[in-house]
Enzyme design. Structure first.
Site, mmCIF file in Angstrom:
data_model
loop_
_atom_site.group_PDB
_atom_site.id
_atom_site.type_symbol
_atom_site.label_atom_id
_atom_site.label_comp_id
_atom_site.label_asym_id
_atom_site.label_seq_id
_atom_site.Cartn_x
_atom_site.Cartn_y
_atom_site.Cartn_z
ATOM 1 N N ASP A 53 56.498 37.426 37.612
ATOM 2 C CA ASP A 53 55.462 36.908 38.441
ATOM 3 C C ASP A 53 54.463 35.986 37.720
ATOM 4 O OD1 ASP A 53 56.534 38.683 40.068
ATOM 5 O OD2 ASP A 53 54.536 39.781 40.728
ATOM 6 N N ASP A 54 54.022 34.875 38.590
ATOM 7 C CA ASP A 54 52.882 34.111 38.221
ATOM 8 C C ASP A 54 53.231 32.743 37.608
ATOM 9 O OD1 ASP A 54 51.549 36.331 39.061
ATOM 10 O OD2 ASP A 54 50.382 36.376 37.407
ATOM 11 N N HIS A 104 54.522 33.548 45.475
ATOM 12 C CA HIS A 104 53.491 34.377 45.108
ATOM 13 C C HIS A 104 51.947 33.981 45.270
ATOM 14 C CE1 HIS A 104 52.070 37.748 42.839
ATOM 15 N NE2 HIS A 104 51.654 37.177 41.694
ATOM 16 N N HIS A 108 46.817 32.727 43.823
ATOM 17 C CA HIS A 108 46.757 33.848 43.301
ATOM 18 C C HIS A 108 45.336 34.623 43.288
ATOM 19 C CE1 HIS A 108 47.734 37.265 40.795
ATOM 20 N NE2 HIS A 108 48.923 37.004 40.502
ATOM 21 N N HIS A 196 55.720 39.937 33.744
ATOM 22 C CA HIS A 196 55.063 38.543 33.915
ATOM 23 C C HIS A 196 55.263 37.225 33.016
ATOM 24 C CE1 HIS A 196 52.384 41.337 35.885
ATOM 25 N NE2 HIS A 196 52.050 40.495 36.760
HETATM 26 NI NI NI Z 1 50.538 37.913 40.064
#
Ligand code: NI
Length: 239
Positions: A53-54, A104, A108, A196
């Protein structure tokens, strides 16, 4: 008089507690009381999925891609629109190397107390940023922190997006977690592992995912030894 006050005070307390529980319930990534979240694939065989993620962000996404390529492991990247615009070439590489890409959100932000309109904007900006580079619109979405809020489901439905959270994680956002041990602890058929490659939409100089990168080869090897095969999340969705 005292009685009335007591009843009022008690009611306020109960309402407050219920309100707190309601808000809390939206933040539990595995709870489904407000709507569906894919937490794992079919339990019929030993297929599992790795998710990051991210990102994308240099150099960590690229280092992760190197490891995945060397081990011929497909993964899924839930990217933030803002990072996609900063590092389109890394997203291009994710796609070229056969990984799945999910939405995503753009910036955020914690999803609480945001309007449906704001959600839609966050999601659309990211769909736009991704499809501009890859030519494809993602069909999977992961909310920041796995948390959901009022209005997220209608927005997803309208756009044909499926909400995906996770069943396992290496807690790589905590400073000293034993990423490999934690990620493998509950691993079973259909597991979706959360890791991540970046952190929120922080600028690259503020991101350090070297611990995740370091843990990844051994994590993959241990899962292989236990008879698991990695697949992209999209395979769980179509099956
Ligand atoms: Ni995230």
């Amino acid at each position: 008089m005292t009685h009335t006050f007591l009843i009022l005070a008690l009611s306020a307390l109960v309402l407050g507690a219920l309100g707190g529980l309601y808000v809390y319930a939206w933040s539990v990534p595995t709870w489904q009381i407000f709507g569906p979240a894919l937490l794992r694939g079919p339990a019929t065989d030993r297929r599992i999925a790795l998710t990051f993620d991210d990102g994308p962000v240099p150099p960590f996404t690229e280092q992760i891609l190197d490891i995945l390529r060397a081990r011929k492991v497909p993964a899924t990247f839930f990217v933030c629109g803002k990072n996609v615009e900063r590092f389109p070439q890394i997203l291009r590489r994710i796609q070229a190397e056969g990984h799945s890409i999910g939405n995503h959100t753009y910036s955020h932000e914690f999803p609480y107390f945001r309007s449906q309109k704001k959600f839609a904007l966050e999601i659309d900006r990211t769909q736009e940023a991704i499809s501009k580079i890859t030519g494809e619109r993602p069909v999977i979405f992961r909310p920041p922190y796995g948390a959901r809020w009022l209005g997220v489901y209608p927005v997803l439905r309208e756009r044909g997006l499926r909400l995906v959270n996770w069943s396992d994680t290496g807690y790589d956002w905590l400073p000293k977690s034993d990423i490999m041990r934690l990620a493998l602890k509950g691993l079973g058929p259909g597991s979706i592992i959360l890791l991540h490659d970046s952190r929120n939409i922080d600028p690259p100089e503020k991101v350090d995912r070297s611990r995740t990168v370091k843990a990844l080869p051994a994590l993959i090897d241990a899962a292989h030894e236990a008879g698991f095969t990695f697949v992209p999340i999209t395979l769980f969705i179509s099956s």
